[in-house]
Design a protein around this motif. Sequence first.
Motif, PDB file in Angstrom:
ATOM      1  N   PRO A  59      42.460  14.464 -11.891  1.00  0.00           N
ATOM      2  CA  PRO A  59      43.631  13.594 -11.745  1.00  0.00           C
ATOM      3  C   PRO A  59      43.719  13.037 -10.323  1.00  0.00           C
ATOM      4  O   PRO A  59      43.415  13.733  -9.352  1.00  0.00           O
ATOM      5  N   ALA A  60      44.118  11.790 -10.217  1.00  0.00           N
ATOM      6  CA  ALA A  60      44.238  11.157  -8.903  1.00  0.00           C
ATOM      7  C   ALA A  60      45.451  10.233  -8.885  1.00  0.00           C
ATOM      8  O   ALA A  60      45.850   9.696  -9.911  1.00  0.00           O
ATOM      9  N   HIS A  61      46.015  10.087  -7.704  1.00  0.00           N
ATOM     10  CA  HIS A  61      47.127   9.173  -7.475  1.00  0.00           C
ATOM     11  C   HIS A  61      46.607   8.021  -6.616  1.00  0.00           C
ATOM     12  O   HIS A  61      45.717   8.212  -5.792  1.00  0.00           O
ATOM     13  N   ILE A  62      47.171   6.849  -6.812  1.00  0.00           N
ATOM     14  CA  ILE A  62      46.828   5.734  -5.934  1.00  0.00           C
ATOM     15  C   ILE A  62      47.972   5.594  -4.929  1.00  0.00           C
ATOM     16  O   ILE A  62      49.123   5.385  -5.303  1.00  0.00           O
ATOM     17  N   ILE A  63      47.620   5.774  -3.669  1.00  0.00           N
ATOM     18  CA  ILE A  63      48.589   5.668  -2.577  1.00  0.00           C
ATOM     19  C   ILE A  63      48.040   4.651  -1.584  1.00  0.00           C
ATOM     20  O   ILE A  63      46.928   4.820  -1.078  1.00  0.00           O
ATOM     21  N   ALA A  64      48.817   3.626  -1.352  1.00  0.00           N
ATOM     22  CA  ALA A  64      48.420   2.544  -0.439  1.00  0.00           C
ATOM     23  C   ALA A  64      47.047   1.984  -0.805  1.00  0.00           C
ATOM     24  O   ALA A  64      46.231   1.698   0.059  1.00  0.00           O
ATOM     25  N   GLY A  65      46.784   1.888  -2.110  1.00  0.00           N
ATOM     26  CA  GLY A  65      45.544   1.287  -2.584  1.00  0.00           C
ATOM     27  C   GLY A  65      44.333   2.200  -2.595  1.00  0.00           C
ATOM     28  O   GLY A  65      43.236   1.753  -2.919  1.00  0.00           O
ATOM     29  N   SER A  66      44.512   3.473  -2.260  1.00  0.00           N
ATOM     30  CA  SER A  66      43.385   4.413  -2.235  1.00  0.00           C
ATOM     31  C   SER A  66      43.692   5.638  -3.089  1.00  0.00           C
ATOM     32  O   SER A  66      44.844   6.072  -3.174  1.00  0.00           O
ATOM     33  N   PHE A  67      42.648   6.200  -3.690  1.00  0.00           N
ATOM     34  CA  PHE A  67      42.827   7.403  -4.486  1.00  0.00           C
ATOM     35  C   PHE A  67      43.121   8.598  -3.593  1.00  0.00           C
ATOM     36  O   PHE A  67      42.502   8.773  -2.538  1.00  0.00           O
ATOM     37  N   ARG A  68      44.061   9.435  -4.046  1.00  0.00           N
ATOM     38  CA  ARG A  68      44.343  10.717  -3.415  1.00  0.00           C
ATOM     39  C   ARG A  68      44.344  11.771  -4.510  1.00  0.00           C
ATOM     40  O   ARG A  68      44.883  11.556  -5.593  1.00  0.00           O
ATOM     41  N   ILE A  69      43.723  12.899  -4.226  1.00  0.00           N
ATOM     42  CA  ILE A  69      43.593  13.986  -5.192  1.00  0.00           C
ATOM     43  C   ILE A  69      44.303  15.206  -4.628  1.00  0.00           C
ATOM     44  O   ILE A  69      44.093  15.574  -3.464  1.00  0.00           O
ATOM     45  N   GLU A  70      45.128  15.810  -5.449  1.00  0.00           N
ATOM     46  CA  GLU A  70      45.814  17.023  -5.009  1.00  0.00           C
ATOM     47  C   GLU A  70      44.815  18.165  -4.903  1.00  0.00           C
ATOM     48  O   GLU A  70      43.947  18.332  -5.768  1.00  0.00           O
ATOM     49  N   LYS A  71      44.961  18.938  -3.847  1.00  0.00           N
ATOM     50  CA  LYS A  71      44.074  20.069  -3.595  1.00  0.00           C
ATOM     51  C   LYS A  71      44.021  20.987  -4.822  1.00  0.00           C
ATOM     52  O   LYS A  71      42.945  21.387  -5.257  1.00  0.00           O
ATOM     53  N   ALA A  72      45.179  21.277  -5.394  1.00  0.00           N
ATOM     54  CA  ALA A  72      45.235  22.166  -6.558  1.00  0.00           C
ATOM     55  C   ALA A  72      44.456  21.596  -7.751  1.00  0.00           C
ATOM     56  O   ALA A  72      43.825  22.339  -8.500  1.00  0.00           O
ATOM     57  N   ASP A  73      44.478  20.261  -7.919  1.00  0.00           N
ATOM     58  CA  ASP A  73      43.746  19.633  -9.032  1.00  0.00           C
ATOM     59  C   ASP A  73      42.240  19.729  -8.833  1.00  0.00           C
ATOM     60  O   ASP A  73      41.491  19.926  -9.794  1.00  0.00           O
ATOM     61  N   LEU A  74      41.783  19.594  -7.594  1.00  0.00           N
ATOM     62  CA  LEU A  74      40.346  19.722  -7.337  1.00  0.00           C
ATOM     63  C   LEU A  74      39.889  21.163  -7.577  1.00  0.00           C
ATOM     64  O   LEU A  74      38.860  21.397  -8.210  1.00  0.00           O
ATOM     65  N   ILE A  75      40.676  22.112  -7.113  1.00  0.00           N
ATOM     66  CA  ILE A  75      40.353  23.526  -7.342  1.00  0.00           C
ATOM     67  C   ILE A  75      40.338  23.816  -8.834  1.00  0.00           C
ATOM     68  O   ILE A  75      39.426  24.470  -9.345  1.00  0.00           O
ATOM     69  N   ASP A  76      41.327  23.300  -9.565  1.00  0.00           N
ATOM     70  CA  ASP A  76      41.390  23.505 -11.011  1.00  0.00           C
ATOM     71  C   ASP A  76      40.172  22.902 -11.708  1.00  0.00           C
ATOM     72  O   ASP A  76      39.607  23.517 -12.613  1.00  0.00           O
ATOM     73  N   PHE A  77      39.750  21.712 -11.286  1.00  0.00           N
ATOM     74  CA  PHE A  77      38.569  21.086 -11.887  1.00  0.00           C
ATOM     75  C   PHE A  77      37.342  21.979 -11.720  1.00  0.00           C
ATOM     76  O   PHE A  77      36.599  22.220 -12.668  1.00  0.00           O
ATOM     77  N   VAL A  78      37.139  22.492 -10.531  1.00  0.00           N
ATOM     78  CA  VAL A  78      35.951  23.312 -10.268  1.00  0.00           C
ATOM     79  C   VAL A  78      36.034  24.637 -11.014  1.00  0.00           C
ATOM     80  O   VAL A  78      35.050  25.094 -11.592  1.00  0.00           O
ATOM     81  N   GLN A  79      37.194  25.249 -11.046  1.00  0.00           N
ATOM     82  CA  GLN A  79      37.315  26.582 -11.643  1.00  0.00           C
ATOM     83  C   GLN A  79      37.457  26.564 -13.161  1.00  0.00           C
ATOM     84  O   GLN A  79      37.005  27.489 -13.822  1.00  0.00           O
ATOM     85  N   ASN A  80      38.061  25.516 -13.713  1.00  0.00           N
ATOM     86  CA  ASN A  80      38.428  25.569 -15.130  1.00  0.00           C
ATOM     87  C   ASN A  80      37.911  24.447 -16.008  1.00  0.00           C
ATOM     88  O   ASN A  80      38.107  24.478 -17.214  1.00  0.00           O
ATOM     89  N   SER A  81      37.273  23.466 -15.438  1.00  0.00           N
ATOM     90  CA  SER A  81      36.878  22.303 -16.221  1.00  0.00           C
ATOM     91  C   SER A  81      35.826  22.646 -17.274  1.00  0.00           C
ATOM     92  O   SER A  81      34.899  23.403 -17.025  1.00  0.00           O
ATOM     93  N   ARG A  82      35.989  22.042 -18.445  1.00  0.00           N
ATOM     94  CA  ARG A  82      34.969  22.184 -19.493  1.00  0.00           C
ATOM     95  C   ARG A  82      33.681  21.474 -19.100  1.00  0.00           C
ATOM     96  O   ARG A  82      32.650  21.660 -19.711  1.00  0.00           O
ATOM     97  N   TYR A  83      33.763  20.653 -18.067  1.00  0.00           N
ATOM     98  CA  TYR A  83      32.583  19.935 -17.574  1.00  0.00           C
ATOM     99  C   TYR A  83      31.445  20.900 -17.234  1.00  0.00           C
ATOM    100  O   TYR A  83      30.290  20.590 -17.422  1.00  0.00           O
ATOM    101  N   TRP A  84      31.784  22.078 -16.738  1.00  0.00           N
ATOM    102  CA  TRP A  84      30.784  23.050 -16.288  1.00  0.00           C
ATOM    103  C   TRP A  84      30.213  23.883 -17.416  1.00  0.00           C
ATOM    104  O   TRP A  84      29.220  24.567 -17.232  1.00  0.00           O
ATOM    105  N   LYS A  85      30.865  23.858 -18.572  1.00  0.00           N
ATOM    106  CA  LYS A  85      30.448  24.761 -19.660  1.00  0.00           C
ATOM    107  C   LYS A  85      29.467  24.122 -20.595  1.00  0.00           C
ATOM    108  O   LYS A  85      29.254  22.994 -20.664  1.00  0.00           O
TER     109      LYS A  85
END
Length: 85
Positions: A59-85
């Motif tokens: 998940p990402a937010h657009i702030i001032a025209g640029s993507f920003r990703i919450e730290k918790a969302d990046l950690i969640d992607f790495v730890q829990n994403s089905r992408y890795w399975k």
Amino acid sequence: SVLIPGDTLLFNTISSNIDHYLKKGDKNEPDLLTRKQCQDLLHISKSKMLDLIHKDLIPAHIIAGSFRIEKADLIDFVQNSRYWK
């Protein structure tokens, strides 16, 4: 390194990098990361990072025209994403 679904060795390396760089409660690190910071942590190209964002795998937010990703969302992607399975 190239991000490959199911690549356990790469997953462990990335997870370790993120744990080291983004420790929860570390007041020196921002809660919102740039797209570039995230792609550097994941060792992926700009196009791959944008692909993960556009597919809503990170998940990402657009702030001032640029993507920003919450730290918790990046950690969640790495730890829990089905992408890795």
